[in-house]
Design an enzyme around this catalytic site. Sequence first.
Site, mmCIF file in Angstrom:
data_model
loop_
_atom_site.group_PDB
_atom_site.id
_atom_site.type_symbol
_atom_site.label_atom_id
_atom_site.label_comp_id
_atom_site.label_asym_id
_atom_site.label_seq_id
_atom_site.Cartn_x
_atom_site.Cartn_y
_atom_site.Cartn_z
ATOM 1 N N GLU A 1 -3.112 7.547 -4.150
ATOM 2 C CA GLU A 1 -3.221 6.276 -3.456
ATOM 3 C C GLU A 1 -2.827 5.101 -4.351
ATOM 4 O O GLU A 1 -3.622 4.980 -5.301
ATOM 5 C CB GLU A 1 -4.394 6.299 -2.399
ATOM 6 C CG GLU A 1 -4.453 4.985 -1.614
ATOM 7 C CD GLU A 1 -5.596 4.955 -0.761
ATOM 8 O OE1 GLU A 1 -5.670 5.429 0.281
ATOM 9 O OE2 GLU A 1 -6.588 4.391 -1.357
ATOM 10 N N TYR B 1 0.819 -1.076 0.209
ATOM 11 C CA TYR B 1 -0.045 -0.026 0.013
ATOM 12 C C TYR B 1 0.935 1.073 0.090
ATOM 13 O O TYR B 1 1.811 1.247 0.561
ATOM 14 C CB TYR B 1 -0.778 0.206 1.126
ATOM 15 C CG TYR B 1 -1.754 1.442 1.395
ATOM 16 C CD1 TYR B 1 -2.942 1.624 0.872
ATOM 17 C CD2 TYR B 1 -0.837 2.365 1.897
ATOM 18 C CE1 TYR B 1 -3.374 2.782 1.018
ATOM 19 C CE2 TYR B 1 -1.774 3.788 2.288
ATOM 20 C CZ TYR B 1 -2.966 3.970 1.597
ATOM 21 O OH TYR B 1 -3.635 5.089 1.947
#
Length: 383
Positions: free
Chosen positions: A189, A101
């Site tokens: 993101e 992530y």
Amino acid sequence: MDLLEYQGKQLFARHGLRVSSGHAVTTVEDAVSAAEEIGYPVVVKAQVLIGGRGKAGGVKLAAGESELREHATNILGMDIHGHTVRTLWIEHASDIASEYYASVLLDRSAKKPLVMFSVEGGVDIEEVAEKTPEKLIRHHVDPLAGLSRAEAVKIATDGKADADVIDGVADALVALYEVWLEEDATLAEINPLIVTPEREVKALDSKVSLDGNALFRHPENQGLSDSENEDPIERRAKEEGVQYVKLDGDIGILGNGAGLVMSTLDVVAQAGGRPANFLDAGGGSNAEKIKQAVDLLLANDAVKAVLFNIFGGITRCDEVATGLIAAFEDIKPSVPFVVRLDGTNDVEGRRLLQEAALPNVHAAKTMNEAAEMVVALAAGGQG
């Protein structure tokens, strides 16, 4: 302004982030053509601005043309939590060894950019932060210096990325920070940031939000986002240069200035009402803009009453009254209006409204009185 997955990936690629080859399509036949060009197997991904696509059946793997046709047919037009799928992203399927992530956003409390990284990708990052916070690296960046490669290497190392992909992760973090900075994003993101069996690091998904107030610096980005699923009244307001937001109540609200509008929303809520929408007329609004505002507020069929709360400064109250009178002549609204005027030329504004004797228009002297009145009128009372 939130971007669709494929639009975010296009920004990523522009800044050197590795992404899988793919094409955005709107028909089944175009999906077939895209898959033939990319090569099977491919992933068929619904393009909507909402999470949970996979669980809703909006992400499917296709090994050949028959599967692709079936999935594309089923997903196009699908409703995913209120969003209709009109675009598909056809992407070459990736083999995955690990899922990480990565994100960049502004930490408003620290007043600095924040880079986050975790080896626990592919799941909700909030869950990682809550259950295993030690696996989420949070690194503040000096906004004047930017994110150095040495910092990015340290983030990847501290996050316990596999040793042989530290450099690849660092490159991805530097590129992601560049996207956030140079595209005037509020969020950039990647979840997941994958490592392939060949140890290549690339973005399998994207979530990008751009600062709408900075779009004048990026004409190439102004046509992005999911405009087809955007509320038509909000889209119209944007085209007309008006600050308008749709809500889920039955009271329309107009004020001049963000602070006054927010205060009006609060006061209406305290009085037991639920706003259906609100519109900021801004400073310097003339009669024509007020007329335009009335038309936008009443375009929402849920509106049962409208509250005008104007504090006269640059926006003169007599101009607001003139605009309201003109609007009523053309639009003939069937819902009651409560008007509170205070400030520059408020006496003149109230005089104009009184002389016009507009049907279904009620005057109020204070915000509390105006809120209580509009809530009663929306509920069917006499005010």
